[in-house]
Design a protein around this motif. Structure first.
Motif, PDB file in Angstrom:
ATOM      1  N   GLY A 144       0.781  -1.233   0.000  1.00 32.41           N
ATOM      2  CA  GLY A 144       0.000   0.000   0.000  1.00 32.41           C
ATOM      3  C   GLY A 144       0.811   1.281   0.000  1.00 32.41           C
ATOM      4  O   GLY A 144       0.242   2.371   0.017  1.00 32.41           O
ATOM      5  N   TRP A 145       2.142   1.181  -0.022  1.00 34.24           N
ATOM      6  CA  TRP A 145       2.985   2.387   0.057  1.00 34.24           C
ATOM      7  C   TRP A 145       2.924   3.163  -1.262  1.00 34.24           C
ATOM      8  O   TRP A 145       2.977   2.578  -2.345  1.00 34.24           O
ATOM      9  CB  TRP A 145       4.419   1.984   0.377  1.00 34.24           C
ATOM     10  CG  TRP A 145       5.312   3.144   0.708  1.00 34.24           C
ATOM     11  CD1 TRP A 145       6.080   3.851  -0.162  1.00 34.24           C
ATOM     12  CD2 TRP A 145       5.527   3.728   1.984  1.00 34.24           C
ATOM     13  NE1 TRP A 145       6.774   4.844   0.485  1.00 34.24           N
ATOM     14  CE2 TRP A 145       6.449   4.791   1.825  1.00 34.24           C
ATOM     15  CE3 TRP A 145       5.033   3.458   3.261  1.00 34.24           C
ATOM     16  CZ2 TRP A 145       6.894   5.570   2.886  1.00 34.24           C
ATOM     17  CZ3 TRP A 145       5.482   4.239   4.310  1.00 34.24           C
ATOM     18  CH2 TRP A 145       6.391   5.293   4.126  1.00 34.24           C
ATOM     19  N   THR A 146       2.788   4.506  -1.201  1.00 32.29           N
ATOM     20  CA  THR A 146       2.678   5.361  -2.390  1.00 32.29           C
ATOM     21  C   THR A 146       3.719   6.465  -2.332  1.00 32.29           C
ATOM     22  O   THR A 146       4.402   6.660  -1.314  1.00 32.29           O
ATOM     23  CB  THR A 146       1.283   5.997  -2.477  1.00 32.29           C
ATOM     24  OG1 THR A 146       1.134   6.922  -1.400  1.00 32.29           O
ATOM     25  CG2 THR A 146       0.188   4.936  -2.426  1.00 32.29           C
ATOM     26  N   THR A 148       3.016   9.536  -2.162  1.00 33.48           N
ATOM     27  CA  THR A 148       2.557  10.489  -1.132  1.00 33.48           C
ATOM     28  C   THR A 148       3.136  10.115   0.223  1.00 33.48           C
ATOM     29  O   THR A 148       3.594  10.979   0.988  1.00 33.48           O
ATOM     30  CB  THR A 148       1.019  10.507  -1.059  1.00 33.48           C
ATOM     31  OG1 THR A 148       0.489  10.820  -2.337  1.00 33.48           O
ATOM     32  CG2 THR A 148       0.529  11.527  -0.040  1.00 33.48           C
ATOM     33  N   ASP A 149       3.147   8.809   0.511  1.00 34.77           N
ATOM     34  CA  ASP A 149       3.745   8.353   1.765  1.00 34.77           C
ATOM     35  C   ASP A 149       5.248   8.622   1.764  1.00 34.77           C
ATOM     36  O   ASP A 149       5.827   9.037   2.778  1.00 34.77           O
ATOM     37  CB  ASP A 149       3.493   6.856   1.955  1.00 34.77           C
ATOM     38  CG  ASP A 149       2.016   6.506   1.834  1.00 34.77           C
ATOM     39  OD1 ASP A 149       1.196   7.330   2.281  1.00 34.77           O
ATOM     40  OD2 ASP A 149       1.701   5.438   1.303  1.00 34.77           O
ATOM     41  N   THR A 156       0.386  -0.987   8.000  1.00 35.89           N
ATOM     42  CA  THR A 156       0.723  -0.316   6.744  1.00 35.89           C
ATOM     43  C   THR A 156       0.553   1.191   6.911  1.00 35.89           C
ATOM     44  O   THR A 156       0.024   1.674   7.916  1.00 35.89           O
ATOM     45  CB  THR A 156      -0.183  -0.813   5.611  1.00 35.89           C
ATOM     46  OG1 THR A 156      -1.533  -0.483   5.931  1.00 35.89           O
ATOM     47  CG2 THR A 156      -0.028  -2.306   5.409  1.00 35.89           C
ATOM     48  N   ASN A 187      -0.653   4.865   4.701  1.00 37.51           N
ATOM     49  CA  ASN A 187      -1.308   5.432   3.525  1.00 37.51           C
ATOM     50  C   ASN A 187      -1.697   6.883   3.825  1.00 37.51           C
ATOM     51  O   ASN A 187      -2.613   7.151   4.599  1.00 37.51           O
ATOM     52  CB  ASN A 187      -2.545   4.622   3.148  1.00 37.51           C
ATOM     53  CG  ASN A 187      -3.075   5.007   1.781  1.00 37.51           C
ATOM     54  OD1 ASN A 187      -2.972   6.149   1.359  1.00 37.51           O
ATOM     55  ND2 ASN A 187      -3.646   4.035   1.073  1.00 37.51           N
ATOM     56  N   CYS A 188      -0.988   7.830   3.203  1.00 40.24           N
ATOM     57  CA  CYS A 188      -1.242   9.267   3.415  1.00 40.24           C
ATOM     58  C   CYS A 188      -2.154   9.865   2.345  1.00 40.24           C
ATOM     59  O   CYS A 188      -2.497  11.044   2.425  1.00 40.24           O
ATOM     60  CB  CYS A 188       0.082  10.039   3.407  1.00 40.24           C
ATOM     61  SG  CYS A 188       1.218   9.613   4.733  1.00 40.24           S
ATOM     62  N   THR A 189      -2.520   9.055   1.357  1.00 40.45           N
ATOM     63  CA  THR A 189      -3.256   9.595   0.206  1.00 40.45           C
ATOM     64  C   THR A 189      -4.564  10.258   0.614  1.00 40.45           C
ATOM     65  O   THR A 189      -4.939  11.315   0.094  1.00 40.45           O
ATOM     66  CB  THR A 189      -3.539   8.472  -0.803  1.00 40.45           C
ATOM     67  OG1 THR A 189      -2.300   7.873  -1.184  1.00 40.45           O
ATOM     68  CG2 THR A 189      -4.244   9.024  -2.039  1.00 40.45           C
ATOM     69  N   TYR A 190      -5.265   9.665   1.549  1.00 41.71           N
ATOM     70  CA  TYR A 190      -6.590  10.174   1.933  1.00 41.71           C
ATOM     71  C   TYR A 190      -6.571  10.915   3.271  1.00 41.71           C
ATOM     72  O   TYR A 190      -7.616  11.165   3.853  1.00 41.71           O
ATOM     73  CB  TYR A 190      -7.583   9.010   1.990  1.00 41.71           C
ATOM     74  CG  TYR A 190      -7.653   8.241   0.694  1.00 41.71           C
ATOM     75  CD1 TYR A 190      -8.245   8.806  -0.428  1.00 41.71           C
ATOM     76  CD2 TYR A 190      -7.098   6.974   0.593  1.00 41.71           C
ATOM     77  CE1 TYR A 190      -8.300   8.111  -1.637  1.00 41.71           C
ATOM     78  CE2 TYR A 190      -7.144   6.268  -0.607  1.00 41.71           C
ATOM     79  CZ  TYR A 190      -7.742   6.845  -1.718  1.00 41.71           C
ATOM     80  OH  TYR A 190      -7.780   6.163  -2.902  1.00 41.71           O
ATOM     81  N   CYS A 193      -0.418   8.613   9.143  1.00 43.42           N
ATOM     82  CA  CYS A 193      -0.849   7.783   8.010  1.00 43.42           C
ATOM     83  C   CYS A 193      -0.879   6.295   8.346  1.00 43.42           C
ATOM     84  O   CYS A 193      -1.146   5.464   7.462  1.00 43.42           O
ATOM     85  CB  CYS A 193       0.090   8.006   6.820  1.00 43.42           C
ATOM     86  SG  CYS A 193       0.293   9.748   6.361  1.00 43.42           S
ATOM     87  N   MET A 238      -2.072   2.782   9.176  1.00 47.82           N
ATOM     88  CA  MET A 238      -3.387   2.233   8.872  1.00 47.82           C
ATOM     89  C   MET A 238      -3.565   0.836   9.457  1.00 47.82           C
ATOM     90  O   MET A 238      -3.117   0.550  10.554  1.00 47.82           O
ATOM     91  CB  MET A 238      -3.584   2.209   7.343  1.00 47.82           C
ATOM     92  CG  MET A 238      -3.443   3.578   6.675  1.00 47.82           C
ATOM     93  SD  MET A 238      -4.756   4.733   7.109  1.00 47.82           S
ATOM     94  CE  MET A 238      -6.109   4.039   6.179  1.00 47.82           C
TER      95      MET A 238
END
Length: 719
Positions: free
Chosen positions: A626-628, A630-631, A662, A664-667, A677, A679
């Motif tokens: 799930g890393w992006t 953004t993270d 995990t 996730n900073c996207t949302y 972030c 989760m």
């Protein structure tokens, strides 16, 4: 032959001790009975200091008026005489006629002339006060002048009907200038009032003295007897000891400089004495406020500050207002809405009485909608014990703070919002406001200046004893928009929010708190006790305190520190329960705290490599699941390594401990660090490696360590 004050030999100059004679057979005359003209009335003659009807007078009638400096005889019937001159004693201030105080003048045939004060004493002043129906003499000090005078060397026995009939040098047309003018302040010129209060029977005391309303200084000179006399003058009973948290605004006028002394029987301020010979001590500029026994206020009980059951509070007790059909009507409802500043009247009704409180013993029948207060309406005994009055008004009143839990006090009603004068605000009101806003129970000392741009619409705020909701308070409008101080300003303990100032770490680091919109370091001394340490960790959702560690990073600049904390752990997740938080400029060591839920994220190299989480419980590598980007940007920023260049996943045959969550900073909006972030749980063995753009390169040159960070260059001592 007897000596008396009469004409000076030279005629023109003022004579302080003129030589005069009274011959045997001299008859002293006066006219009594017509205050509007002392040259008309019943003729009297003096015998051994007593005035009697002039029935056996030997002086010819043709000389009577001349002997009294009243012109010539116009008419007389028996001893009732009218002379040609019209003479009246008048008082003036700044060349305007006044009642019961001022410079003493004689109006003769429509023209005013001053009375010289060269021999002026209390006895002459008493004659003037009595003649004008103005009570006792309060002050009789002559005033300097350069006016033309018509009377000089005045000397009264004290029982004359008018000052004009006292022994004196009557100058007639030969007036001359005098260096002083007779002056008098009579007791009937004294008046009292209560201003800037929520009703006619409560407010700041002002006394009218010499024609001006003056505040009274609150000190040991002012007594309960004085307050009682003011309340009685207002027809409000006696003084009642104040038990409420509010006080009245301080006026901008002068203070009365002389002490007032009333006895217990005084029914008004004019029956009291003002000590002219001495002044009150200067220094205490707080004005006296009084609440009288008959003071009553109205508020509405319900979910809305401007709708509900009508309640009358009198003293420490509240009562329902009777809903009698004979008195409670739409006019009464309209007046109530206006009186409590709740906008326009919508409707009125009644509901069954409850046993919670009694019915007020009086009802008020209102017929004039312009009446300002329900209590000014026709008063009738209440004959309804089964119904209580209710009303719905269009408005709404709210009391809040400009910055939620700190800032200027803001009162809103009728579409307008404004501040409250600080001189009427109290700590008790601040505590009530903090509690009602759910902002903690403690009021903190402010470090910033009050907002000078706040518009002061309200002079004061007066809650009832029966409610803790300030929205139901009585308010006093400020018609001048002037306060002797700034707007009321409050800092509640619930406004203080802590954080650790190290971005990439969670629950460990340098402790700072937001105090009046400033991030202030906390002194080590303020966190000496485990109780305060735990309170700080709990407020940060970090569990319990583990230990204090050494400070790292640049020293804080010249700004206040949090130098003292006294907290309990009863309020989880906040510092609301702290009963003392002190911010002041001081020298101290900043505090570094580690809580048992601490976590730290690192990379294997300075700004790149395998990402690892360290915590109080274990160590684990971060999953790539799930890393992006953004993270990655968020983590690189926390590591002070710029933005992310690449995120990579890798697999290894070696067995590694994987961090169980995990990221996730996207949302996520407005994230402060990578930990915002975190989760759901993860068991993936795909591990994360990151490469940030802002790599740091180290080069050792002699004894200097150079660190190049992007385009920045820093120099420090070699280690």
């Amino acid at each position: 032959m007897k000596l008396f004050f009469g004409r000076c030999v030279t005629g023109k100059e003022t004579c302080q001790d003129p030589a005069s004679v009274i011959c045997t057979g001299h008859e002293r005359l006066q006219l009594k009975g017509d205050a509007s003209n002392v040259c008309s009335g019943q003729l009297e003659t003096e015998e051994n200091g007593t005035w009697k009807s002039a029935e056996n007078i030997t002086t010819p009638a043709s000389e009577w008026c001349q002997r009294m400096n009243c012109g010539t005889k116009n008419s007389h019937v028996g001893t009732n005489l009218t002379c040609t001159d019209n003479v009246t004693v008048v008082l003036k201030d700044n060349n305007k006629s006044t009642k019961c105080y001022g410079e003493v003048h004689i109006n003769k045939n429509g023209k005013d002339y001053a009375v010289c004060g060269s021999t002026w004493s209390k006895k002459e002043a008493e004659v003037v006060c009595k003649e004008l129906g103005c009570g006792r003499v309060i002050d009789h000090s002559p005033q300097s002048t350069s006016l033309q005078v018509i009377m000089d060397n005045v000397n009264c026995l004290g029982n004359e009907s008018s000052l004009w009939h006292c022994r004196a040098r009557h100058l007639g047309k030969d007036t001359h200038r005098c260096s002083s003018i007779a002056y008098v302040v009579c007791s009937e010129s004294l008046n009292a009032r209560l201003v800037d209060g929520p009703g006619k029977c409560a407010g700041r005391v002002e006394i009218q003295y010499k024609g001006r309303w003056r505040q009274v200084r609150k000190d040991s000179e002012w007594t309960d007897d004085n307050s009682n006399s003011v309340c009685k003058e207002m027809e409000c009973g006696k003084m009642r000891k104040s038990t409420g948290p509010g006080k009245f605004s301080q006026g901008s006028g002068d203070f009365l400089s002389n002490p007032v002394k009333c006895n217990k029987d005084a029914n008004n301020i004019s029956a009291c004495d003002i000590e002219i010979e001495r002044s009150t001590a200067v220094g205490n500029n707080e004005a006296v406020g009084v609440i009288c026994e008959d003071h009553k206020v109205i508020f509405l009980e319900g979910n809305n500050s401007c709708s509900g059951k009508v309640v009358i509070e009198h003293g420490d007790t509240s009562y329902w207002l009777s809903g009698s059909n004979n008195t409670w009507n739409s006019v009464s409802g309209k007046i109530v809405c206006q009186q409590i500043h709740c906008g326009n009247f919508v409707n009125f009704s009644t509901v069954p009485a409850e046993k919670e409180r009694s019915i007020w013993s009086e009802s008020y029948y209102c017929s004039d909608p312009t009446t300002r207060s329900l209590f000014e309406c026709k008063n009738e005994s209440s004959n309804a014990s089964d119904r209580i009055a209710t009303v719905t008004c269009s408005g709404n009143k709210t009391v809040s703070l400009t910055e939620t839990c700190w800032g200027n006090v803001k009162v809103c009603f009728g579409g307008k919002c404004g501040g409250v004068c600080a001189d009427s605000w109290t700590k008790d009101l601040s505590e009530l406001l903090c509690k009602s806003l759910d902002c903690g129970n403690t009021v903190l000392s402010a470090t910033k200046m009050h907002d000078k741009t706040m518009q002061w619409i309200f002079k004061s705020l007066h809650p009832t004893n029966q409610t803790t909701n300030l929205n139901q308070s009585s308010i006093v409008l400020n018609d001048t928009n002037i306060c002797t101080q700034k707007a009321a300003y409050v800092v509640c303990s619930g406004s203080v929010k802590p954080q650790f100032d190290t971005p990439r770490d969670k629950c460990v680091g340098n402790v700072v708190v937001s105090f009046e919109d400033q991030w202030l370091p906390v002194c080590t001394n303020a966190l000496q006790n485990k109780q305060e340490q735990d309170a700080m960790c709990e407020a940060l959702e970090c569990g319990q305190a583990v230990k204090m560690t050494g400070y790292f990073g640049p020293k804080p600049g010249n700004k206040p520190f949090i130098s003292e904390l006294q907290c309990s752990s009863t309020e989880k997740m906040s510092l609301k329960s702290c009963n003392k938080i002190t911010a002041k400029t001081s020298t101290c060591t900043p505090a570094v705290l580690q809580c048992n839920k601490w976590k730290k994220m690192t990379v294997s190299e300075t700004c790149s490599g395998i990402v690892v989480v360290h915590s109080n419980e274990n160590r684990g590598q971060v999953s790539f699941d799930g890393w992006t980007n953004t993270d990655g940007d968020r983590l690189c920023k926390d590591l002070e390594c710029g933005s992310v260049k690449s995120n990579q996943n890798y697999s290894t045959s070696e067995k590694h401990s994987v961090w169980g969550k995990t990221f996730n900073c996207t949302y996520q909006n407005n994230t402060e660090n990578i930990w915002d972030c975190e989760m759901q749980n993860s068991s993936s063995q795909q591990l994360l490696s990151i490469d940030c753009r802002g790599k740091i390169y180290f080069c050792r040159i002699a004894v200097v360590l150079c660190s190049c960070i992007g385009n920045h260059f820093k120099v420090g001592q070699d280690t």
